[in-house]
Design a protein around this motif. Sequence first.
Motif, PDB file in Angstrom:
ATOM      1  N   VAL A 477       0.849  -1.194   0.000  1.00 49.53           N
ATOM      2  CA  VAL A 477       0.000   0.000   0.000  1.00 49.53           C
ATOM      3  C   VAL A 477       0.884   1.243   0.000  1.00 49.53           C
ATOM      4  CG1 VAL A 477      -1.749   1.284   1.301  1.00 49.53           C
ATOM      5  CG2 VAL A 477      -1.838  -1.216   1.220  1.00 49.53           C
ATOM      6  N   PRO A 478       0.595   2.232  -0.866  1.00 51.78           N
ATOM      7  CA  PRO A 478       1.388   3.471  -0.856  1.00 51.78           C
ATOM      8  C   PRO A 478       1.452   4.067   0.548  1.00 51.78           C
ATOM      9  CG  PRO A 478      -0.052   3.440  -2.768  1.00 51.78           C
ATOM     10  CD  PRO A 478      -0.430   2.247  -1.936  1.00 51.78           C
ATOM     11  N   ALA A 479       2.579   4.653   0.878  1.00 53.64           N
ATOM     12  CA  ALA A 479       2.832   5.152   2.234  1.00 53.64           C
ATOM     13  C   ALA A 479       1.734   6.086   2.720  1.00 53.64           C
ATOM     14  CB  ALA A 479       4.186   5.848   2.280  1.00 53.64           C
ATOM     15  N   ASP A 480       1.217   6.949   1.823  1.00 53.47           N
ATOM     16  CA  ASP A 480       0.212   7.932   2.237  1.00 53.47           C
ATOM     17  C   ASP A 480      -1.110   7.285   2.653  1.00 53.47           C
ATOM     18  OD1 ASP A 480       2.087   9.788   1.622  1.00 53.47           O
ATOM     19  OD2 ASP A 480       1.036  10.659  -0.091  1.00 53.47           O
ATOM     20  N   ALA A 481      -1.340   6.047   2.235  1.00 54.21           N
ATOM     21  CA  ALA A 481      -2.608   5.384   2.521  1.00 54.21           C
ATOM     22  C   ALA A 481      -2.508   4.364   3.651  1.00 54.21           C
ATOM     23  CB  ALA A 481      -3.127   4.700   1.259  1.00 54.21           C
ATOM     24  N   ARG A 482      -1.316   4.142   4.165  1.00 49.41           N
ATOM     25  CA  ARG A 482      -1.137   3.042   5.125  1.00 49.41           C
ATOM     26  C   ARG A 482      -1.856   3.271   6.453  1.00 49.41           C
ATOM     27  NH1 ARG A 482       5.247   1.885   3.814  1.00 49.41           N
ATOM     28  NH2 ARG A 482       4.842   1.043   1.720  1.00 49.41           N
ATOM     29  N   GLU A 483      -2.011   4.510   6.861  1.00 49.79           N
ATOM     30  CA  GLU A 483      -2.692   4.750   8.128  1.00 49.79           C
ATOM     31  C   GLU A 483      -4.170   4.376   8.032  1.00 49.79           C
ATOM     32  OE1 GLU A 483      -3.323   8.242  11.513  1.00 49.79           O
ATOM     33  OE2 GLU A 483      -2.538   8.773   9.546  1.00 49.79           O
ATOM     34  N   GLU A 484      -4.780   4.598   6.861  1.00 47.55           N
ATOM     35  CA  GLU A 484      -6.206   4.313   6.688  1.00 47.55           C
ATOM     36  C   GLU A 484      -6.477   2.851   6.352  1.00 47.55           C
ATOM     37  OE1 GLU A 484      -9.110   7.008   4.800  1.00 47.55           O
ATOM     38  OE2 GLU A 484      -7.377   8.244   4.288  1.00 47.55           O
ATOM     39  N   TRP A 485      -5.489   2.179   5.770  1.00 46.54           N
ATOM     40  CA  TRP A 485      -5.711   0.831   5.275  1.00 46.54           C
ATOM     41  C   TRP A 485      -6.266  -0.131   6.339  1.00 46.54           C
ATOM     42  CZ3 TRP A 485      -6.335  -1.286   0.703  1.00 46.54           C
ATOM     43  CH2 TRP A 485      -6.256  -2.676   0.573  1.00 46.54           C
ATOM     44  N   PRO A 486      -5.695  -0.197   7.541  1.00 51.11           N
ATOM     45  CA  PRO A 486      -6.231  -1.124   8.548  1.00 51.11           C
ATOM     46  C   PRO A 486      -7.698  -0.861   8.882  1.00 51.11           C
ATOM     47  CG  PRO A 486      -4.046  -0.371   9.189  1.00 51.11           C
ATOM     48  CD  PRO A 486      -4.465   0.477   8.027  1.00 51.11           C
ATOM     49  N   ASP A 487      -8.114   0.407   8.906  1.00 47.98           N
ATOM     50  CA  ASP A 487      -9.520   0.716   9.192  1.00 47.98           C
ATOM     51  C   ASP A 487     -10.426   0.231   8.071  1.00 47.98           C
ATOM     52  OD1 ASP A 487      -8.887   1.940  11.598  1.00 47.98           O
ATOM     53  OD2 ASP A 487      -8.637   3.909  10.675  1.00 47.98           O
ATOM     54  N   LEU A 488      -9.967   0.391   6.836  1.00 45.29           N
ATOM     55  CA  LEU A 488     -10.741  -0.095   5.698  1.00 45.29           C
ATOM     56  C   LEU A 488     -10.895  -1.612   5.767  1.00 45.29           C
ATOM     57  CD1 LEU A 488     -12.105  -0.023   2.949  1.00 45.29           C
ATOM     58  CD2 LEU A 488      -9.843   0.189   1.888  1.00 45.29           C
ATOM     59  N   VAL A 489      -9.786  -2.308   6.031  1.00 47.51           N
ATOM     60  CA  VAL A 489      -9.835  -3.771   6.110  1.00 47.51           C
ATOM     61  C   VAL A 489     -10.746  -4.219   7.256  1.00 47.51           C
ATOM     62  CG1 VAL A 489      -8.475  -5.863   6.522  1.00 47.51           C
ATOM     63  CG2 VAL A 489      -7.574  -4.050   5.035  1.00 47.51           C
ATOM     64  N   GLU A 490     -10.681  -3.509   8.384  1.00 47.88           N
ATOM     65  CA  GLU A 490     -11.525  -3.868   9.521  1.00 47.88           C
ATOM     66  C   GLU A 490     -13.008  -3.708   9.178  1.00 47.88           C
ATOM     67  OE1 GLU A 490     -12.665  -5.472  12.883  1.00 47.88           O
ATOM     68  OE2 GLU A 490     -10.575  -5.372  12.221  1.00 47.88           O
ATOM     69  N   THR A 491     -13.337  -2.678   8.417  1.00 45.10           N
ATOM     70  CA  THR A 491     -14.725  -2.507   7.972  1.00 45.10           C
ATOM     71  C   THR A 491     -15.143  -3.658   7.065  1.00 45.10           C
ATOM     72  OG1 THR A 491     -14.718  -0.096   8.158  1.00 45.10           O
ATOM     73  CG2 THR A 491     -16.278  -1.044   6.612  1.00 45.10           C
ATOM     74  N   LEU A 492     -14.265  -4.063   6.153  1.00 46.42           N
ATOM     75  CA  LEU A 492     -14.580  -5.188   5.267  1.00 46.42           C
ATOM     76  C   LEU A 492     -14.807  -6.468   6.074  1.00 46.42           C
ATOM     77  CD1 LEU A 492     -11.989  -4.539   2.387  1.00 46.42           C
ATOM     78  CD2 LEU A 492     -14.410  -3.898   2.454  1.00 46.42           C
ATOM     79  N   ARG A 493     -13.998  -6.685   7.110  1.00 44.20           N
ATOM     80  CA  ARG A 493     -14.185  -7.856   7.979  1.00 44.20           C
ATOM     81  C   ARG A 493     -15.554  -7.801   8.676  1.00 44.20           C
ATOM     82  NH1 ARG A 493      -8.495  -7.247  10.107  1.00 44.20           N
ATOM     83  NH2 ARG A 493      -7.234  -8.853   9.083  1.00 44.20           N
ATOM     84  N   SER A 494     -15.885  -6.607   9.174  1.00 48.83           N
ATOM     85  CA  SER A 494     -17.172  -6.453   9.877  1.00 48.83           C
ATOM     86  C   SER A 494     -18.347  -6.705   8.944  1.00 48.83           C
ATOM     87  CB  SER A 494     -17.270  -5.053  10.489  1.00 48.83           C
ATOM     88  OG  SER A 494     -16.245  -4.845  11.444  1.00 48.83           O
ATOM     89  N   ILE A 495     -18.234  -6.237   7.706  1.00 45.53           N
ATOM     90  CA  ILE A 495     -19.290  -6.499   6.723  1.00 45.53           C
ATOM     91  C   ILE A 495     -19.393  -8.001   6.463  1.00 45.53           C
ATOM     92  CG2 ILE A 495     -19.993  -6.147   4.324  1.00 45.53           C
ATOM     93  CD1 ILE A 495     -18.622  -3.383   4.452  1.00 45.53           C
ATOM     94  N   ARG A 496     -18.244  -8.659   6.337  1.00 47.21           N
ATOM     95  CA  ARG A 496     -18.225 -10.109   6.102  1.00 47.21           C
ATOM     96  C   ARG A 496     -18.933 -10.850   7.236  1.00 47.21           C
ATOM     97  NH1 ARG A 496     -12.504 -12.585   6.902  1.00 47.21           N
ATOM     98  NH2 ARG A 496     -13.159 -12.010   9.027  1.00 47.21           N
ATOM     99  N   ASP A 497     -18.618 -10.473   8.454  1.00 44.78           N
ATOM    100  CA  ASP A 497     -19.235 -11.147   9.598  1.00 44.78           C
ATOM    101  C   ASP A 497     -20.737 -10.887   9.650  1.00 44.78           C
ATOM    102  OD1 ASP A 497     -16.713 -12.023  10.222  1.00 44.78           O
ATOM    103  OD2 ASP A 497     -16.365 -10.518  11.802  1.00 44.78           O
ATOM    104  N   ALA A 498     -21.133  -9.672   9.309  1.00 45.12           N
ATOM    105  CA  ALA A 498     -22.558  -9.334   9.330  1.00 45.12           C
ATOM    106  C   ALA A 498     -23.319 -10.116   8.259  1.00 45.12           C
ATOM    107  CB  ALA A 498     -22.741  -7.835   9.124  1.00 45.12           C
ATOM    108  N   ILE A 499     -22.700 -10.308   7.094  1.00 40.25           N
ATOM    109  CA  ILE A 499     -23.343 -11.080   6.028  1.00 40.25           C
ATOM    110  C   ILE A 499     -23.601 -12.511   6.492  1.00 40.25           C
ATOM    111  CG2 ILE A 499     -22.953 -12.116   3.750  1.00 40.25           C
ATOM    112  CD1 ILE A 499     -21.624  -9.515   2.896  1.00 40.25           C
ATOM    113  N   LEU A 500     -22.672 -13.071   7.279  1.00 41.95           N
ATOM    114  CA  LEU A 500     -22.804 -14.450   7.750  1.00 41.95           C
ATOM    115  C   LEU A 500     -23.879 -14.607   8.822  1.00 41.95           C
ATOM    116  CD1 LEU A 500     -19.025 -15.454   7.970  1.00 41.95           C
ATOM    117  CD2 LEU A 500     -20.707 -16.232   6.280  1.00 41.95           C
ATOM    118  N   HIS A 501     -24.073 -13.566   9.622  1.00 40.46           N
ATOM    119  CA  HIS A 501     -24.915 -13.744  10.811  1.00 40.46           C
ATOM    120  C   HIS A 501     -26.124 -12.820  10.908  1.00 40.46           C
ATOM    121  CE1 HIS A 501     -20.768 -15.053  12.074  1.00 40.46           C
ATOM    122  NE2 HIS A 501     -21.473 -16.143  12.345  1.00 40.46           N
TER     123      HIS A 501
END
Length: 679
Positions: A477-501
């Motif tokens: 991930v480009p350096a300028d985006a690295r601080e936001e990347w974990p939050d984006l991934v965490e949102t994707l995980r939360s969406i995945r879990d919500a789809i399952l349950h």
Amino acid sequence: MSTNNYFSESFEEDVFSPIDFRGELNEDQYAAVTSPPGPALVLAGAGSGKTRTLTYRVGWLLSQGVPPQEIMLLTFTNKAAREMLGRVQDLTGVPRHHLWAGTFHHVGQKTLRIFGHEIGLEKNYTIMDEGDAESLLADVVRSIDKEFLKIKGNPKAKILAGIISYARNTQLSVEDTLSSKYPAHCTIVDRIVEFSNAYAKKKLELQVTDYDDLLEHWLKLMKSSEEATSWFEGRFKHVLVDEYQDTNALQSSIIDRVGYNHQIMAVGDDAQCIYTWRGASFDNIMTFPKRHPGTTIHKIVLNYRSTPEILNLANRVLEDRPSNEGYQKDLRAVRSGMTLPILVATMDTRQQAYFICQKLVELHRREGYALQDIAILYRAHYQAMDLQMELSRNAIPYQITSGVRFFAQAHVKDLTSQLRFVSNPGDFTAFQRFACLLPKVGPKSSERIFQCAREVQQEAGVDLIDAMGSETVLNKVPADAREEWPDLVETLRSIRDAILHDSPEAVVRVAVEGWYSFFIREVYTNWTSRMDDLESLVGFATRFTEISEMLSQLVLLNSEASNRSIDPDEDAVRLTTVHQAKGLEFPVVFVIGLSDGGFPLQRAIDEGDVEEERRLFYVAVTRAKDVLYLTYPTIAMIRGGAMKVRPSMFLRNLSQDHYEVHRTHGGISQAGRGAGFAS
């Protein structure tokens, strides 16, 4: 070159055709047009011939021997300026270029070409467009603090530009602007002031201006340059201002300075002041007589547009204003009576849409109205979501004059791309859409990130979203985006879990409240209205049992919208926000979503802006010429839950003599007069 030589045009002696002012104007218009020299405030009600009054005022001044070069005419749009100057030329025969006329910014840039050197701006300065101005501001910010724009939570260049612009146009300090409009950024007020000062310095250094400079520098010249002020005082003996209720503090200050001898005619309507959210000052029109002693107030109330029944309702809307919230005036109709405005309560927004489509067919086929004669007005974009879907299902052509179709809006597609990707991690197109929102992430870098995640997925035996949270992918991930990347991934995980349950409604709620909700706050100045749109998707999701069903429906809706070519001359129903409808008129108007929280918006109720919402409702109903429908759902989806809602406070205060009630049962409307509202 001296300023005298600069403006040594030869104004040939124009021969005026005689104008029958008394015969061509009504009594109110004639009184305003022929008013003696001195400050005048002309309160021109909706549909009362405001443009005609201004045009004939210019004609009157010319007929009284005032040279055209002594008249300044200020408008808000180039279209209005062209229309008015064309009418003046047709009426008087005086060529349009003999008057100093146009938008505030147009006249401001002409002023700076002559006198800009007094404040360090040469005649050949360049005007930047909005994009160039934001880019320069970003460069200035990086030159002071190269990390500022990268830090999560800090406003991006667009937001910074909005803050600085609002402060300049309202003549408020940055601190006051932040506390009233952008409270989340109050902790960095000193930094924003520093950026603003450096930005101003840099523009002078480069000999460029942004749009706000055209006005701010003009006012500065009127305050500090003896040469400029004496020239304006010597030249302009009459200043005419259109749409005065829309002026902000900066524009009002310019008018007061240019009209130094109070020879100002300000034309507007306090009841149509609906832009205070973007800096217009309601006080400008209310305090005009105090700032200009001896002001004559003219009220033009004869309405040529609407039926008496529509105007009676409009007048009643304004009667509920506090005494300090406007000038009292009642519109009077020229036209003869027709039918009462029609009030329709529906079960929900889907039945509201069904009813409107049914009525459109009836109006078109049975009553002979062209579709383009019909407008559907709403307070916010999301309120037209069901309507757009129902119009499409019924193959009724429609055009949206206030933007793109609901599901085609950028922020709606940004959010749904996250849902699409989590539902199908192989959808690279969906991934690329939201990944490229991050700083320095483009098509090529997003492809590298995606491929790296696929490799990690295969090697580690994890799913693709978990792979995206790995250190290996983060390093791509480009350096300028690295601080936001974990939050984006965490949102994707939360969406995945919500789809399952969870339900589709819960899935969309997770997406709306996740990473993207913080992203739009940093990027869009109108993020609150965008959040309203996204919140409406939560209610939309309640209609489905599987998120895949909802996504399939969205794809079909967007496909239809993108495949359908838009012909501006097509006979199609007009859909628009009330703000965008100002100045327009239609034989038939539907005003929809008239429930508390919908119109007025809940946000306006919470923030104490109900009176502006009232003025907005007044603007909406006065767009109608022949027929007016007022509709509201009795059940609304609020934060994903169905709740019973009351009709708008503006409707509840109406007398039953002002409307006719149509009740809907299973989509069939039944008429009745004076039935009132259910509690």
